[in-house]
Scaffold this motif. Structure first.
Motif, PDB file in Angstrom:
ATOM      1  N   LEU A  48       7.709   6.211  -6.838  1.00 12.17           N
ATOM      2  CA  LEU A  48       7.251   5.123  -5.974  1.00 12.17           C
ATOM      3  C   LEU A  48       6.478   4.063  -6.747  1.00 12.17           C
ATOM      4  O   LEU A  48       6.557   2.876  -6.438  1.00 12.17           O
ATOM      5  CB  LEU A  48       6.367   5.696  -4.873  1.00 12.17           C
ATOM      6  N   ARG A  49       5.696   4.490  -7.732  1.00 10.19           N
ATOM      7  CA  ARG A  49       4.827   3.624  -8.521  1.00 10.19           C
ATOM      8  C   ARG A  49       3.882   2.819  -7.624  1.00 10.19           C
ATOM      9  O   ARG A  49       3.949   1.593  -7.543  1.00 10.19           O
ATOM     10  CB  ARG A  49       5.632   2.702  -9.445  1.00 10.19           C
ATOM     11  N   PRO A  50       2.968   3.509  -6.941  1.00  9.27           N
ATOM     12  CA  PRO A  50       1.994   2.826  -6.091  1.00  9.27           C
ATOM     13  C   PRO A  50       0.951   2.094  -6.918  1.00  9.27           C
ATOM     14  O   PRO A  50       0.916   2.204  -8.151  1.00  9.27           O
ATOM     15  CB  PRO A  50       1.366   3.980  -5.311  1.00  9.27           C
ATOM     16  N   ALA A  51       0.076   1.365  -6.251  1.00  8.10           N
ATOM     17  CA  ALA A  51      -0.976   0.631  -6.951  1.00  8.10           C
ATOM     18  C   ALA A  51      -1.941   1.578  -7.646  1.00  8.10           C
ATOM     19  O   ALA A  51      -2.557   1.226  -8.656  1.00  8.10           O
ATOM     20  CB  ALA A  51      -1.730  -0.264  -5.979  1.00  8.10           C
ATOM     21  N   ALA A  52      -2.103   2.787  -7.113  1.00 10.99           N
ATOM     22  CA  ALA A  52      -2.949   3.805  -7.734  1.00 10.99           C
ATOM     23  C   ALA A  52      -2.659   5.143  -7.083  1.00 10.99           C
ATOM     24  O   ALA A  52      -2.136   5.204  -5.966  1.00 10.99           O
ATOM     25  CB  ALA A  52      -4.432   3.465  -7.602  1.00 10.99           C
ATOM     26  N   LEU A  75      -1.830   2.914  -1.956  1.00  9.65           N
ATOM     27  CA  LEU A  75      -2.316   4.000  -2.779  1.00  9.65           C
ATOM     28  C   LEU A  75      -1.777   5.306  -2.223  1.00  9.65           C
ATOM     29  O   LEU A  75      -1.429   5.396  -1.049  1.00  9.65           O
ATOM     30  CB  LEU A  75      -3.843   4.029  -2.777  1.00  9.65           C
ATOM     31  N   VAL A  76      -1.732   6.322  -3.051  1.00 15.50           N
ATOM     32  CA  VAL A  76      -1.260   7.633  -2.606  1.00 15.50           C
ATOM     33  C   VAL A  76      -2.287   8.684  -2.995  1.00 15.50           C
ATOM     34  O   VAL A  76      -2.627   8.818  -4.174  1.00 15.50           O
ATOM     35  CB  VAL A  76       0.105   7.988  -3.231  1.00 15.50           C
ATOM     36  N   ILE A  97      -0.050   3.427 -13.865  1.00 18.65           N
ATOM     37  CA  ILE A  97      -0.529   3.835 -12.543  1.00 18.65           C
ATOM     38  C   ILE A  97      -1.949   4.365 -12.707  1.00 18.65           C
ATOM     39  O   ILE A  97      -2.146   5.455 -13.225  1.00 18.65           O
ATOM     40  CB  ILE A  97       0.369   4.908 -11.906  1.00 18.65           C
ATOM     41  N   PRO A  98      -2.953   3.606 -12.295  1.00 21.08           N
ATOM     42  CA  PRO A  98      -4.327   4.061 -12.469  1.00 21.08           C
ATOM     43  C   PRO A  98      -4.675   5.202 -11.519  1.00 21.08           C
ATOM     44  O   PRO A  98      -4.011   5.416 -10.499  1.00 21.08           O
ATOM     45  CB  PRO A  98      -5.160   2.810 -12.160  1.00 21.08           C
ATOM     46  N   THR A 121       6.355   1.746  -0.138  1.00 21.69           N
ATOM     47  CA  THR A 121       5.352   0.699  -0.313  1.00 21.69           C
ATOM     48  C   THR A 121       5.798  -0.632   0.268  1.00 21.69           C
ATOM     49  O   THR A 121       5.072  -1.613   0.162  1.00 21.69           O
ATOM     50  CB  THR A 121       5.043   0.480  -1.810  1.00 21.69           C
ATOM     51  N   ASP A 122       6.965  -0.678   0.883  1.00 22.58           N
ATOM     52  CA  ASP A 122       7.548  -1.956   1.294  1.00 22.58           C
ATOM     53  C   ASP A 122       7.096  -2.418   2.673  1.00 22.58           C
ATOM     54  O   ASP A 122       7.668  -3.349   3.241  1.00 22.58           O
ATOM     55  CB  ASP A 122       9.078  -1.865   1.273  1.00 22.58           C
TER      56      ASP A 122
END
Length: 266
Positions: free
Chosen positions: A82-86, A61-62, A109-110, A53-54
């Motif tokens: 990773l803990r993406p935005a969603a 998002l994934v 993580i939504p 994500t960097d």
């Protein structure tokens, strides 16, 4: 939960990390690293390992592979690290399964629930009401394949209306519309986006950087709409008329929404 109110998210193949920064530089509102349809089966593990994500400040998002596939568990583990935005969940059909997936991902993580099957559409209101679901996404091409329909507006009107209604009932942001498959036709992308906006959608998936600007244009009010909104709000209170049509508070609400959308874009 992080707001998921973006308008133009862009897919990028998960096994092509050299394209991640290029996708972000194209100016989408979010980047979707796709571990599903864009990745050949023999490169799925490589795509899991390439997640990051960097490369941008926009939400990353994934899209994972669906439950029941050989790669689903590995995708969840990679996304949890990773803990993406969603996380975008394809073939979303069962709120109980969403709860299991959320438990594996960990809190915060939504889920973007991709509605693209008959079962998913039938359960759309229950899926939208799940506390971990941040927004509904329309997988129009897959739904057509599942139902044996042509990918045309009139065939999909009922599905689009149901997703808008399900989102509203659950208090979610307006849903994200499916893709325009022709990446060469900018006018088609704008027209499709404008049509989706007219039905109550708040965004649209893009599959190529050249679709970003046309889709964004389709979600903006045009000059005629803006001028109409100003005339409505200048017409006074109570029941009045503008251009020969009645104006009352619901009409003013729409006018304010048009001007607010214009202001956010400026």
């Amino acid at each position: 939960m992080q707001p998921l109110d973006f308008t133009v998210p862009l897919f990028v193949p998960g096994h092509r990390p050299e394209r991640f920064a290029k996708a972000a530089a194209a100016g989408p509102d979010a980047v979707i690293i796709d571990l599903e349809d864009a990745v050949p089966a023999d490169l799925k593990r490589d795509a899991q390992a390439a997640l990051r994500t960097d490369f941008c400040e926009s939400p990353v998002l994934v899209r994972i592979n669906a439950a029941g596939t050989p790669w689903h568990a590995g995708d969840l583990a990679a996304a949890a690290r990773l803990r993406p935005a969603a996380v975008m969940l394809p073939k979303a059909e069962d709120p109980a399964l969403i709860s299991i997936i959320v438990a594996d991902l960990g809190p915060g993580i939504p889920i973007l629930a991709l509605i693209e099957t008959a079962r998913g559409l039938a359960a759309a209101r229950d899926i939208a009401a799940h506390p971990a679901v941040g927004r509904l996404v329309f997988g129009s091409v897959d739904l057509c394949a599942d139902l044996g329909m042509a990918h045309v507006r009139e065939a999909l009107l009922f599905a689009r209306c149901e997703l808008v209604l399900a989102s509203r009932l659950a208090g979610l942001p307006a849903p994200i519309d499916g893709v325009t498959t022709n990446i060469e036709d900018a006018a088609a992308a704008t027209s499709d986006a404008r049509y989706a906006r007219s039905l109550g959608f708040g965004g649209k998936l893009s599959i190529h950087p050249r679709q970003i600007a046309p889709i964004r244009a389709g979600f903006l009010p045009d000059a005629e709409e803006v001028a109409w909104a100003y005339r409505v709000l200048a017409s006074g209170d109570g029941a009045t008329t503008v251009d020969g049509a009645m104006v009352d508070e619901p009409v003013r609400i729409r006018a304010r929404s048009i001007l607010a959308r214009q202001a956010r874009a400026s």
